[in-house]
Scaffold this active site. Structure first.
Site, PDB file in Angstrom:
ATOM      1  N   ASN A 247     -16.770 -13.109  13.322  1.00 13.38           N
ATOM      2  CA  ASN A 247     -17.459 -14.393  13.186  1.00 13.38           C
ATOM      3  C   ASN A 247     -18.666 -14.359  14.106  1.00 13.38           C
ATOM      4  O   ASN A 247     -18.529 -14.489  15.315  1.00 13.38           O
ATOM      5  CB  ASN A 247     -16.486 -15.523  13.570  1.00 13.38           C
ATOM      6  CG  ASN A 247     -17.173 -16.872  13.671  1.00 13.38           C
ATOM      7  OD1 ASN A 247     -18.291 -17.055  13.190  1.00 13.38           O
ATOM      8  ND2 ASN A 247     -16.497 -17.818  14.303  1.00 13.38           N
TER       9      ASN A 247
ATOM     10  N   LYS B 152     -21.065 -16.418  14.417  1.00  9.24           N
ATOM     11  CA  LYS B 152     -21.548 -17.735  14.872  1.00  9.24           C
ATOM     12  C   LYS B 152     -23.074 -17.800  14.734  1.00  9.24           C
ATOM     13  O   LYS B 152     -23.625 -17.183  13.836  1.00  9.24           O
ATOM     14  CB  LYS B 152     -21.062 -18.026  16.294  1.00  9.24           C
ATOM     15  CG  LYS B 152     -19.552 -17.812  16.419  1.00  9.24           C
ATOM     16  CD  LYS B 152     -18.982 -18.299  17.712  1.00  9.24           C
ATOM     17  CE  LYS B 152     -17.480 -18.007  17.709  1.00  9.24           C
ATOM     18  NZ  LYS B 152     -16.814 -18.539  18.903  1.00  9.24           N
TER      19      LYS B 152
ATOM     20  N   HIS C 119     -13.513 -24.101  11.520  1.00  6.63           N
ATOM     21  CA  HIS C 119     -13.554 -23.489  12.856  1.00  6.63           C
ATOM     22  C   HIS C 119     -13.592 -24.603  13.907  1.00  6.63           C
ATOM     23  O   HIS C 119     -14.187 -25.662  13.683  1.00  6.63           O
ATOM     24  CB  HIS C 119     -14.783 -22.588  12.981  1.00  6.63           C
ATOM     25  CG  HIS C 119     -14.765 -21.776  14.233  1.00  6.63           C
ATOM     26  ND1 HIS C 119     -15.164 -22.293  15.447  1.00  6.63           N
ATOM     27  CD2 HIS C 119     -14.356 -20.511  14.474  1.00  6.63           C
ATOM     28  CE1 HIS C 119     -15.010 -21.360  16.383  1.00  6.63           C
ATOM     29  NE2 HIS C 119     -14.516 -20.273  15.817  1.00  6.63           N
TER      30      HIS C 119
ATOM     31  N   GLU D 296     -15.304 -25.033  16.430  1.00  2.00           N
ATOM     32  CA  GLU D 296     -16.649 -25.487  16.790  1.00  2.00           C
ATOM     33  C   GLU D 296     -17.180 -26.470  15.744  1.00  2.00           C
ATOM     34  O   GLU D 296     -17.930 -27.381  16.058  1.00  2.00           O
ATOM     35  CB  GLU D 296     -17.584 -24.275  16.956  1.00  2.00           C
ATOM     36  CG  GLU D 296     -17.275 -23.544  18.258  1.00  2.00           C
ATOM     37  CD  GLU D 296     -17.513 -22.056  18.219  1.00  2.00           C
ATOM     38  OE1 GLU D 296     -18.237 -21.563  17.338  1.00  2.00           O
ATOM     39  OE2 GLU D 296     -16.956 -21.354  19.097  1.00  2.00           O
TER      40      GLU D 296
ATOM     41  N   GLU E 143      -6.449 -19.963  16.362  1.00  2.00           N
ATOM     42  CA  GLU E 143      -7.380 -19.821  17.481  1.00  2.00           C
ATOM     43  C   GLU E 143      -7.172 -20.942  18.490  1.00  2.00           C
ATOM     44  O   GLU E 143      -7.742 -22.028  18.330  1.00  2.00           O
ATOM     45  CB  GLU E 143      -8.822 -19.862  16.966  1.00  2.00           C
ATOM     46  CG  GLU E 143      -9.151 -18.802  15.942  1.00  2.00           C
ATOM     47  CD  GLU E 143     -10.649 -18.529  15.869  1.00  2.00           C
ATOM     48  OE1 GLU E 143     -11.023 -17.364  16.024  1.00  2.00           O
ATOM     49  OE2 GLU E 143     -11.428 -19.479  15.692  1.00  2.00           O
TER      50      GLU E 143
ATOM     51  N   GLY F 130     -14.135 -17.714  23.412  1.00  2.00           N
ATOM     52  CA  GLY F 130     -15.350 -17.495  24.195  1.00  2.00           C
ATOM     53  C   GLY F 130     -15.157 -17.643  25.695  1.00  2.00           C
ATOM     54  O   GLY F 130     -16.113 -17.742  26.449  1.00  2.00           O
TER      55      GLY F 130
ATOM     56  N   SER G 234     -11.204 -14.631  22.282  1.00  2.00           N
ATOM     57  CA  SER G 234     -11.426 -13.573  23.282  1.00  2.00           C
ATOM     58  C   SER G 234     -10.773 -12.243  22.935  1.00  2.00           C
ATOM     59  O   SER G 234     -10.288 -11.522  23.817  1.00  2.00           O
ATOM     60  CB  SER G 234     -10.989 -14.043  24.680  1.00  2.00           C
ATOM     61  OG  SER G 234     -11.754 -15.167  25.082  1.00  2.00           O
TER      62      SER G 234
END
Ligand code: PGA
Length: 255
Positions: free
Chosen positions: A9, A11, A94, A96, A166, A172, A213
């Protein structure tokens, strides 16, 4: 047996030339891998170029999001019809998107239906935030997200989907979940919910990735867990060599 699936991904990273460079480098590095399915999910504008570089390769292309309508007055949005010729997969929900763009279990569900109606394979993201984990609500939250995403999705369609578990606090941050923890949530929460929604056969069929991560140093631990079917990789998918290393390690663990 579920074939492991490693997806990158990207991003909001990489211009079109940078995207072309990354996949041009990646393609030969993983050309001999047959026991792991591979995908990259670049930003929309790079999809046509990446699609062309990867034609005839063993690397699939996915989008990072899409709207659920086919066309219309929705300024700034991209529809499944537009994506269909460029991608086979699409990441949906996702964290985010949930955090910054107001996506909810309901909008995720609409997108899942739209993707499946157009023959796109959704990678549905679920996962708890830190406060939820600390309050002991992981199971409740993840169960609710899975229930919401699959609402009114028939079993024959559900089968082709992928889930990415996730935990948001692991994305991250360099602070991945432990492989045992990921295995527990995937087995005891996600597959249990799928078995409740459908049946044990469907629950065992749907692939569930871990994300948060993931890097070359920890992928082996995740792949060694029976419930973990691969990974959704963010930061470590932005360099061809690093992403290829993750794929190679995953391939060896599952041999
Ligand atoms: P990360 O992101 O690997 O950079 O933690 C994973 C993701 O958000 O899909």
């Amino acid at each position: 047996m579920r074939k492991p699936f490693i997806a990158g991904n990207w991003k909001m990273h990489k211009t079109i030339p940078e995207a072309v460079e990354l996949v041009t480098e990646l393609r030969p590095l993983v050309a001999d891998i047959t026991n792991v399915q591979i995908a990259v999910c670049p930003p929309y504008v790079a999809l046509p170029a990446v699609h062309d570089v990867l034609l005839g390769s063993n690397i699939a292309v996915g989008a990072q999001n899409m709207f659920w309508e086919e066309e219309g007055a929705y300024t700034g949005e991209i529809s499944p019809r537009m994506l269909k010729d460029l991608v086979t997969h699409v990441i949906i929900g996702h964290s985010e998107r949930r955090k910054y763009f107001g996506e909810t279990d309901e909008t995720v569900n609409r997108k899942v239906h739209a993707a499946l109606a157009h023959g796109l394979l959704p990678i549905i993201c679920v996962g708890e935030v830190l406060e939820e984990r600390e309050a002991g609500k992981t199971e409740e939250v993840v169960r609710r997200q899975v229930m919401g995403a699959y609402k009114d999705v028939p079993a024959d369609k559900a089968r082709v989907t992928t889930i990415a578990y996730e935990p948001v606090w692991a994305i991250g941050t360099g602070k991945a979940a432990t492989p045992e923890d990921a295995n527990h949530v995937i087995g005891h929460v996600i597959r249990a919910t799928l078995a409740e929604l459908y049946d044990e056969e469907v629950a065992q069929r749907i692939r569930v990735q871990y994300g948060g991560s993931v890097k070359p140093a920890n992928i082996a631990g995740f792949m060694a867990q029976p419930e973990v079917d691969g990974a959704l990789v963010g930061g470590a998918s932005l360099k061809a060599e690093t992403f290829a290393e993750i794929i190679r390690i995953a391939s060896h663990v599952r041999k």
